[in-house]
Write a protein that holds these residues in place. Structure first.
Motif, PDB file in Angstrom:
ATOM      1  N   LEU A  45      15.627  14.808 -20.070  1.00 39.10           N
ATOM      2  CA  LEU A  45      16.007  13.452 -19.672  1.00 39.10           C
ATOM      3  C   LEU A  45      15.582  12.434 -20.721  1.00 39.10           C
ATOM      4  CD1 LEU A  45      16.947  11.316 -17.587  1.00 39.10           C
ATOM      5  CD2 LEU A  45      14.633  11.429 -16.615  1.00 39.10           C
ATOM      6  N   TYR A  46      14.343  12.520 -21.211  1.00 44.09           N
ATOM      7  CA  TYR A  46      13.867  11.581 -22.232  1.00 44.09           C
ATOM      8  C   TYR A  46      14.701  11.688 -23.500  1.00 44.09           C
ATOM      9  CZ  TYR A  46       9.655  11.477 -19.284  1.00 44.09           C
ATOM     10  OH  TYR A  46       8.777  11.359 -18.237  1.00 44.09           O
ATOM     11  N   PHE A  47      14.980  12.914 -23.913  1.00 48.52           N
ATOM     12  CA  PHE A  47      15.702  13.116 -25.173  1.00 48.52           C
ATOM     13  C   PHE A  47      17.109  12.520 -25.096  1.00 48.52           C
ATOM     14  CE2 PHE A  47      18.326  15.646 -28.065  1.00 48.52           C
ATOM     15  CZ  PHE A  47      17.615  15.509 -29.235  1.00 48.52           C
ATOM     16  N   ILE A  48      17.807  12.803 -24.020  1.00 54.70           N
ATOM     17  CA  ILE A  48      19.165  12.274 -23.871  1.00 54.70           C
ATOM     18  C   ILE A  48      19.142  10.743 -23.814  1.00 54.70           C
ATOM     19  CG2 ILE A  48      21.152  12.159 -22.325  1.00 54.70           C
ATOM     20  CD1 ILE A  48      20.578  15.039 -21.543  1.00 54.70           C
ATOM     21  N   PHE A  49      18.187  10.196 -23.072  1.00 52.17           N
ATOM     22  CA  PHE A  49      18.092   8.734 -22.940  1.00 52.17           C
ATOM     23  C   PHE A  49      17.821   8.090 -24.294  1.00 52.17           C
ATOM     24  CE2 PHE A  49      15.392   4.978 -22.445  1.00 52.17           C
ATOM     25  CZ  PHE A  49      16.234   4.166 -21.704  1.00 52.17           C
ATOM     26  N   LEU A  50      16.855   8.622 -25.047  1.00 60.22           N
ATOM     27  CA  LEU A  50      16.491   8.001 -26.319  1.00 60.22           C
ATOM     28  C   LEU A  50      17.605   8.146 -27.347  1.00 60.22           C
ATOM     29  CD1 LEU A  50      12.736   9.010 -26.685  1.00 60.22           C
ATOM     30  CD2 LEU A  50      13.669   6.757 -26.182  1.00 60.22           C
ATOM     31  N   VAL A  51      18.178   9.326 -27.458  1.00 58.40           N
ATOM     32  CA  VAL A  51      19.241   9.532 -28.453  1.00 58.40           C
ATOM     33  C   VAL A  51      20.445   8.652 -28.133  1.00 58.40           C
ATOM     34  CG1 VAL A  51      20.906  11.207 -29.339  1.00 58.40           C
ATOM     35  CG2 VAL A  51      18.514  11.858 -29.066  1.00 58.40           C
ATOM     36  N   THR A  52      20.835   8.614 -26.862  1.00 57.40           N
ATOM     37  CA  THR A  52      21.986   7.793 -26.491  1.00 57.40           C
ATOM     38  C   THR A  52      21.694   6.306 -26.660  1.00 57.40           C
ATOM     39  OG1 THR A  52      22.637   9.480 -24.869  1.00 57.40           O
ATOM     40  CG2 THR A  52      23.629   7.304 -24.655  1.00 57.40           C
ATOM     41  N   VAL A  54      19.283   4.671 -28.476  1.00 55.49           N
ATOM     42  CA  VAL A  54      19.068   4.231 -29.859  1.00 55.49           C
ATOM     43  C   VAL A  54      20.377   4.260 -30.639  1.00 55.49           C
ATOM     44  CG1 VAL A  54      17.900   4.782 -32.024  1.00 55.49           C
ATOM     45  CG2 VAL A  54      16.645   4.901 -29.863  1.00 55.49           C
ATOM     46  N   SER A  55      21.197   5.299 -30.438  1.00 52.18           N
ATOM     47  CA  SER A  55      22.479   5.372 -31.157  1.00 52.18           C
ATOM     48  C   SER A  55      23.385   4.206 -30.790  1.00 52.18           C
ATOM     49  CB  SER A  55      23.177   6.695 -30.841  1.00 52.18           C
ATOM     50  OG  SER A  55      22.386   7.792 -31.237  1.00 52.18           O
ATOM     51  N   LEU A  56      23.483   3.909 -29.489  1.00 51.95           N
ATOM     52  CA  LEU A  56      24.309   2.784 -29.072  1.00 51.95           C
ATOM     53  C   LEU A  56      23.743   1.462 -29.568  1.00 51.95           C
ATOM     54  CD1 LEU A  56      25.293   3.690 -25.391  1.00 51.95           C
ATOM     55  CD2 LEU A  56      26.796   3.558 -27.374  1.00 51.95           C
ATOM     56  N   GLY A  57      22.425   1.302 -29.439  1.00 54.20           N
ATOM     57  CA  GLY A  57      21.804   0.042 -29.836  1.00 54.20           C
ATOM     58  C   GLY A  57      21.973  -0.256 -31.302  1.00 54.20           C
ATOM     59  N   VAL A  58      21.704   0.738 -32.153  1.00 50.24           N
ATOM     60  CA  VAL A  58      21.837   0.534 -33.590  1.00 50.24           C
ATOM     61  C   VAL A  58      23.303   0.331 -33.968  1.00 50.24           C
ATOM     62  CG1 VAL A  58      21.523   1.608 -35.855  1.00 50.24           C
ATOM     63  CG2 VAL A  58      19.733   1.801 -34.111  1.00 50.24           C
ATOM     64  N   GLY A  59      24.205   1.105 -33.345  1.00 44.08           N
ATOM     65  CA  GLY A  59      25.618   0.989 -33.678  1.00 44.08           C
ATOM     66  C   GLY A  59      26.234  -0.331 -33.271  1.00 44.08           C
ATOM     67  N   LEU A  60      25.697  -0.955 -32.216  1.00 41.61           N
ATOM     68  CA  LEU A  60      26.272  -2.209 -31.720  1.00 41.61           C
ATOM     69  C   LEU A  60      25.488  -3.442 -32.135  1.00 41.61           C
ATOM     70  CD1 LEU A  60      27.203  -1.053 -28.089  1.00 41.61           C
ATOM     71  CD2 LEU A  60      28.716  -1.282 -30.066  1.00 41.61           C
ATOM     72  N   LEU A  61      24.539  -3.276 -33.050  1.00 39.17           N
ATOM     73  CA  LEU A  61      23.775  -4.443 -33.514  1.00 39.17           C
ATOM     74  C   LEU A  61      24.659  -5.461 -34.220  1.00 39.17           C
ATOM     75  CD1 LEU A  61      20.352  -3.091 -34.872  1.00 39.17           C
ATOM     76  CD2 LEU A  61      20.724  -4.734 -33.029  1.00 39.17           C
ATOM     77  N   VAL A  62      25.713  -4.988 -34.850  1.00 39.48           N
ATOM     78  CA  VAL A  62      26.559  -5.904 -35.622  1.00 39.48           C
ATOM     79  C   VAL A  62      27.268  -6.910 -34.729  1.00 39.48           C
ATOM     80  CG1 VAL A  62      26.907  -4.327 -37.555  1.00 39.48           C
ATOM     81  CG2 VAL A  62      28.408  -4.183 -35.563  1.00 39.48           C
ATOM     82  N   ILE A  63      27.458  -6.574 -33.459  1.00 39.83           N
ATOM     83  CA  ILE A  63      28.099  -7.529 -32.537  1.00 39.83           C
ATOM     84  C   ILE A  63      27.095  -8.056 -31.511  1.00 39.83           C
ATOM     85  CG2 ILE A  63      30.404  -6.564 -32.810  1.00 39.83           C
ATOM     86  CD1 ILE A  63      30.009  -5.012 -30.244  1.00 39.83           C
ATOM     87  N   LYS A 124       4.682   5.410 -30.909  1.00 43.24           N
ATOM     88  CA  LYS A 124       3.886   6.539 -30.429  1.00 43.24           C
ATOM     89  C   LYS A 124       4.439   7.037 -29.098  1.00 43.24           C
ATOM     90  CE  LYS A 124      -0.557   6.390 -30.532  1.00 43.24           C
ATOM     91  NZ  LYS A 124      -1.944   5.907 -30.333  1.00 43.24           N
ATOM     92  N   ALA A 125       4.806   6.110 -28.216  1.00 45.10           N
ATOM     93  CA  ALA A 125       5.381   6.497 -26.926  1.00 45.10           C
ATOM     94  C   ALA A 125       6.713   7.205 -27.122  1.00 45.10           C
ATOM     95  CB  ALA A 125       5.549   5.270 -26.034  1.00 45.10           C
ATOM     96  N   MET A 126       7.565   6.656 -27.978  1.00 48.68           N
ATOM     97  CA  MET A 126       8.862   7.285 -28.219  1.00 48.68           C
ATOM     98  C   MET A 126       8.695   8.645 -28.892  1.00 48.68           C
ATOM     99  SD  MET A 126      11.061   3.929 -29.433  1.00 48.68           S
ATOM    100  CE  MET A 126      12.597   4.844 -29.598  1.00 48.68           C
TER     101      MET A 126
END
Length: 260
Positions: A45-52, A54-63, A124-126
């Motif tokens: 659960l943690y892995f899926i949440f973090l990967v999804t 962070v990927s969405l957050g970084v990818g959508l920073l431009v907008i 550290k938490a992540m």
């Protein structure tokens, strides 16, 4: 003797045997098993949440949509880390103090987000949450392998007479030939030795043989519980390093625990 001398303290082997034998009778053993069983689904659960996230957050920073997504991911990481500290406290009996959260003390929202983004405790938490997936995978594989083998051997007297079940070393009538060899150069000569080992078929067919295999399974079960207890202890100390306020103190406690 000291740990640095390379020798174990007196009575270490006797204490290890006593600990393994008493493992089934200690409630902490089953709390450790519960923690290890939960590690895989939680880590996934943690892995899926973090990967999804962070990927969405970084990818959508431009907008500018990525910033609130990353904010949620970072905050949720601290919530998950708090849950992991509570799990370690109640299941592993490992006390982990909560670190400081500077981003909660900042009155300005921008400063608070900057503290959250750049704070060491956030990463550290992540890092622990990502590592929990590896820990859970290893724990699940270990539990399945150890206890499937041990319980199968232990219950041999119940099913060894079943004609569809074969217990032992079954080669379908063909013996197995092993020829290990060793060769060492000595001056201008090549000195070596070779051994021929033949392994024939053996199968449990009588009750005494089944009881002997069951005794081996009992020993394997005790060793499996002891291994799981040791692994749970290591995970608890690892949790203290990444989830506690002081990694150096946790590492020193870990070294002291390994030395005892």
């Amino acid at each position: 003797m000291s740990h640095r001398s390379g020798h174990f303290p007196p009575g270490t082997a006797r204490r290890a045997v006593r600990t393994a034998i008493t493992s089934p009778f200690r409630p902490q053993t089953y709390l450790n098993l519960l923690y290890l069983l939960l590690a895989f689904p939680l880590g996934l659960l943690y892995f899926i949440f973090l990967v999804t996230g962070v990927s969405l957050g970084v990818g959508l920073l431009v907008i500018l949509v990525g910033a609130p997504i990353l904010l949620v991911v970072f905050l949720a990481s601290h919530v998950f880390a708090a849950f992991e500290r509570a799990s370690a406290r109640y299941l592993l009996l490992v006390e982990i103090d909560s670190p400081e959260y500077p981003f909660l003390d900042d009155e300005d929202a921008t400063d608070g987000f900057r503290s959250l983004l750049l704070g060491r405790e956030t990463y550290k938490a992540m890092g622990f949450l990502v590592a929990k997936f590896a820990i859970g995978t290893a724990a699940f594989s270990m539990l399945v392998m150890l206890f499937t083998t041990a319980i199968t051997l232990f219950l041999t007297p119940l099913y060894y007479q079943n004609p569809n079940v074969h217990i032992g070393f079954v080669t379908n009538g063909d013996p197995v030939q092993l020829t290990p060899s060793l060769q060492l150069p000595w001056h201008d000569l090549l000195v070596g030795a070779e051994f021929a080992v033949t392994i024939t078929e053996w199968e449990v067919t009588t009750l005494p043989e089944a009881l002997a295999v069951s005794a081996v399974g009992l020993v394997a079960l005790l060793l499996s519980l002891a291994i799981c207890n040791g692994f749970a202890w290591l995970v608890g100390q690892f949790s203290r390093v990444l989830l506690g306020p002081s990694s150096r103190a946790a590492l020193e406690d870990l070294q002291d625990g390994l030395a005892r």
